[in-house]
Enzyme design. Structure first.
Site, PDB file in Angstrom:
ATOM      1  N   HIS A 173       0.854  -1.184   0.000  1.00 54.70           N
ATOM      2  CA  HIS A 173       0.000   0.000   0.000  1.00 54.70           C
ATOM      3  C   HIS A 173       0.890   1.233   0.000  1.00 54.70           C
ATOM      4  O   HIS A 173       2.117   1.136  -0.180  1.00 54.70           O
ATOM      5  CB  HIS A 173      -0.944  -0.017   1.207  1.00 54.70           C
ATOM      6  CG  HIS A 173      -0.261  -0.285   2.514  1.00 54.70           C
ATOM      7  ND1 HIS A 173       0.679   0.567   3.066  1.00 54.70           N
ATOM      8  CD2 HIS A 173      -0.371  -1.333   3.389  1.00 54.70           C
ATOM      9  CE1 HIS A 173       1.104   0.083   4.216  1.00 54.70           C
ATOM     10  NE2 HIS A 173       0.486  -1.073   4.442  1.00 54.70           N
ATOM     11  N   HIS A 217       4.073   1.217   2.101  1.00 51.30           N
ATOM     12  CA  HIS A 217       5.211   0.533   1.488  1.00 51.30           C
ATOM     13  C   HIS A 217       5.823   1.372   0.367  1.00 51.30           C
ATOM     14  O   HIS A 217       7.045   1.445   0.229  1.00 51.30           O
ATOM     15  CB  HIS A 217       4.772  -0.822   0.921  1.00 51.30           C
ATOM     16  CG  HIS A 217       4.252  -1.777   1.935  1.00 51.30           C
ATOM     17  ND1 HIS A 217       2.924  -2.139   2.001  1.00 51.30           N
ATOM     18  CD2 HIS A 217       4.870  -2.449   2.932  1.00 51.30           C
ATOM     19  CE1 HIS A 217       2.749  -3.011   2.979  1.00 51.30           C
ATOM     20  NE2 HIS A 217       3.913  -3.209   3.579  1.00 51.30           N
ATOM     21  N   GLN A 236       7.959   3.044  10.883  1.00 45.49           N
ATOM     22  CA  GLN A 236       7.828   3.344  12.303  1.00 45.49           C
ATOM     23  C   GLN A 236       6.546   2.759  12.890  1.00 45.49           C
ATOM     24  O   GLN A 236       6.444   2.570  14.093  1.00 45.49           O
ATOM     25  CB  GLN A 236       7.859   4.863  12.507  1.00 45.49           C
ATOM     26  CG  GLN A 236       7.598   5.348  13.920  1.00 45.49           C
ATOM     27  CD  GLN A 236       8.678   4.935  14.900  1.00 45.49           C
ATOM     28  OE1 GLN A 236       9.839   4.829  14.520  1.00 45.49           O
ATOM     29  NE2 GLN A 236       8.295   4.711  16.153  1.00 45.49           N
ATOM     30  N   ASP A 249       5.549  -0.201  12.896  1.00 46.08           N
ATOM     31  CA  ASP A 249       5.978  -1.394  13.632  1.00 46.08           C
ATOM     32  C   ASP A 249       7.186  -1.024  14.484  1.00 46.08           C
ATOM     33  O   ASP A 249       8.302  -1.499  14.266  1.00 46.08           O
ATOM     34  CB  ASP A 249       6.313  -2.517  12.659  1.00 46.08           C
ATOM     35  CG  ASP A 249       5.099  -2.971  11.863  1.00 46.08           C
ATOM     36  OD1 ASP A 249       4.142  -3.459  12.482  1.00 46.08           O
ATOM     37  OD2 ASP A 249       5.101  -2.808  10.633  1.00 46.08           O
ATOM     38  N   LEU A 293      -1.898   3.203   7.862  1.00 50.91           N
ATOM     39  CA  LEU A 293      -1.993   2.253   6.763  1.00 50.91           C
ATOM     40  C   LEU A 293      -1.445   0.886   7.187  1.00 50.91           C
ATOM     41  O   LEU A 293      -0.392   0.784   7.809  1.00 50.91           O
ATOM     42  CB  LEU A 293      -1.209   2.764   5.553  1.00 50.91           C
ATOM     43  CG  LEU A 293      -1.858   3.894   4.758  1.00 50.91           C
ATOM     44  CD1 LEU A 293      -0.935   4.344   3.640  1.00 50.91           C
ATOM     45  CD2 LEU A 293      -3.187   3.451   4.188  1.00 50.91           C
ATOM     46  N   SER A 294      -2.178  -0.151   6.844  1.00 54.43           N
ATOM     47  CA  SER A 294      -1.783  -1.517   7.156  1.00 54.43           C
ATOM     48  C   SER A 294      -2.411  -2.445   6.130  1.00 54.43           C
ATOM     49  O   SER A 294      -3.542  -2.199   5.665  1.00 54.43           O
ATOM     50  CB  SER A 294      -2.264  -1.914   8.562  1.00 54.43           C
ATOM     51  OG  SER A 294      -2.124  -3.311   8.768  1.00 54.43           O
ATOM     52  N   ARG A 315      -3.621  -5.160   6.771  1.00 50.42           N
ATOM     53  CA  ARG A 315      -4.780  -5.775   7.421  1.00 50.42           C
ATOM     54  C   ARG A 315      -6.005  -4.863   7.406  1.00 50.42           C
ATOM     55  O   ARG A 315      -7.101  -5.325   7.747  1.00 50.42           O
ATOM     56  CB  ARG A 315      -4.433  -6.167   8.856  1.00 50.42           C
ATOM     57  CG  ARG A 315      -3.458  -7.349   8.945  1.00 50.42           C
ATOM     58  CD  ARG A 315      -3.227  -7.782  10.384  1.00 50.42           C
ATOM     59  NE  ARG A 315      -2.499  -9.038  10.475  1.00 50.42           N
ATOM     60  CZ  ARG A 315      -1.180  -9.156  10.580  1.00 50.42           C
ATOM     61  NH1 ARG A 315      -0.437  -8.050  10.626  1.00 50.42           N
ATOM     62  NH2 ARG A 315      -0.595 -10.340  10.644  1.00 50.42           N
TER      63      ARG A 315
END
Length: 348
Positions: free
Chosen positions: A37, A40, A155, A157, A191-192, A194
């Site tokens: 996304h 990334h 950041q 994670d 944003l993830s 999941r």
């Protein structure tokens, strides 16, 4: 870019590409589990900017089974390689390494792994035992295979990033680790990959994670502003009391700002501001099911004391429906204008 974009599926292919095209001193890697996304893409663009037009950017796409525990979403984790390739190329990657599980672990699950140590047992590690051991093991393997000068991680994670930095330092990996600020939707949701699991109602509830972080940030900024103003008037207790009252009046207008703004710039008040938002979201439909909200030292992930000064990280994890989400925000308890120093942690 220095060469045509390419997908490589095997270690031998990657070895050839790195040997013939990687640029000494200017090779970067961005490690992902796919389902790319804009977050990334931001990492890939940052990598390209770091190594320059003539540098070499490798993106890895690998859903690592070692970091998924029993009952987690390994089988349903989104796999969208065709779309990932388009995203990676458009963002500036030179090559995508997308191996199979057998390619990364040819002898089955490795018997020798990287141990995350005490930091890996806190927060995410407490909820997901073994997760960080599996993550560090694959990161170590991919660093060896790609041989980069720099590796970029998000950041969002934050605990993962801190552990990778510690591993690189402790085990003398010849790579620079760069953290890139969290990318958010317009409504604040981090944003993830999941996020695609969330229904419309789920997403509405999930916004409480970022709202809790921002409420805590604003609470800290208000406390620090009140202190700065009060200290500017020496020997005036009445003035300090008036400022305190003013601060409380403003706080009352914000349901997320709790605890007294005077006299202390306290970590507990910041925690309470976040907790108030999360407690309210627990009453929503669907409810937010809190795993943890923690205000920690970003170097150790130990909880900080109420009188903490310096940098801290406010981290939260919760489930909405069947989807588990995490988020965090850096805070600074050591400056008078923390509110203006936090834009990196809330970058859009």
């Amino acid at each position: 870019m220095s060469r045509d974009f390419e997908l490589v599926p095997t270690r031998e292919d990657l070895e050839y590409v790195v040997e013939h095209h990687a640029v000494p001193g200017r090779t970067a890697v961005v490690m992902t589990m796919g389902a790319l996304h804009e977050g990334h893409a931001t990492l890939i663009r940052a990598a390209r900017e770091r190594v320059g037009r003539k540098g070499f950017v490798i993106v890895t796409v690998f859903v690592n089974p070692l970091q998924f525990g029993a009952g987690e979403d390994l089988d349903r984790y989104p796999r969208t390689l065709d779309a990932d390739l388009r995203t990676a190329e458009e963002a500036g990657a030179d090559v995508v390494f997308a191996p199979s599980v057998d390619e990364v672990y040819p002898g089955g699950r490795p018997q020798v792994r990287i141990a995350a140590g005490p930091m890996g047992e806190r927060l995410e590690g407490r909820t997901r035992p073994g997760h960080f051991d599996g993550m560090l093991t694959v990161v170590a393997k991919l660093l060896h295979l790609t041989g980069p000068d720099v590796a970029l991680f998000g950041q969002k994670d934050a605990q993962q990033l801190a552990l990778i930095r510690r591993m690189v330092s402790d085990l003398n990996f010849p790579v620079e680790v760069i953290g890139v600020p969290t990318v958010r939707e317009e409504d604040g949701l981090a944003l993830s990959s999941r996020n695609r699991y969330l229904s419309t109602a789920d997403r509405h509830t999930a916004l409480a994670l970022s709202q809790a972080l921002f409420a805590a940030r604003d609470r800290l900024a208000a406390q620090q502003a009140l202190h700065a103003r009060a200290e500017a008037v020496p020997g005036a207790p009445a003035r300090a009391a008036a400022l305190s009252a003013l601060g409380e009046a403003r706080a009352a207008a914000d349901a997320h700002a709790v605890a007294q703004a005077w006299p202390a710039i306290g970590a507990d008040a910041v925690r309470a501001a976040a907790r108030a938002v999360l407690d309210e979201a627990a009453k929503a439909n669907p409810p937010l099911v809190l795993d943890y909200v923690a205000l920690v030292d970003p170097a150790t992930f130990d909880e900080v004391a109420d009188d903490h000064r310096g940098e801290a990280l406010l981290a939260v994890a919760a489930k909405v429906g069947s989807t588990r989400l995490i988020d965090n925000l850096p805070l600074d308890f050591g400056t008078a204008h923390s509110g203006t120093a936090l834009t990196d942690g809330a970058a859009k």
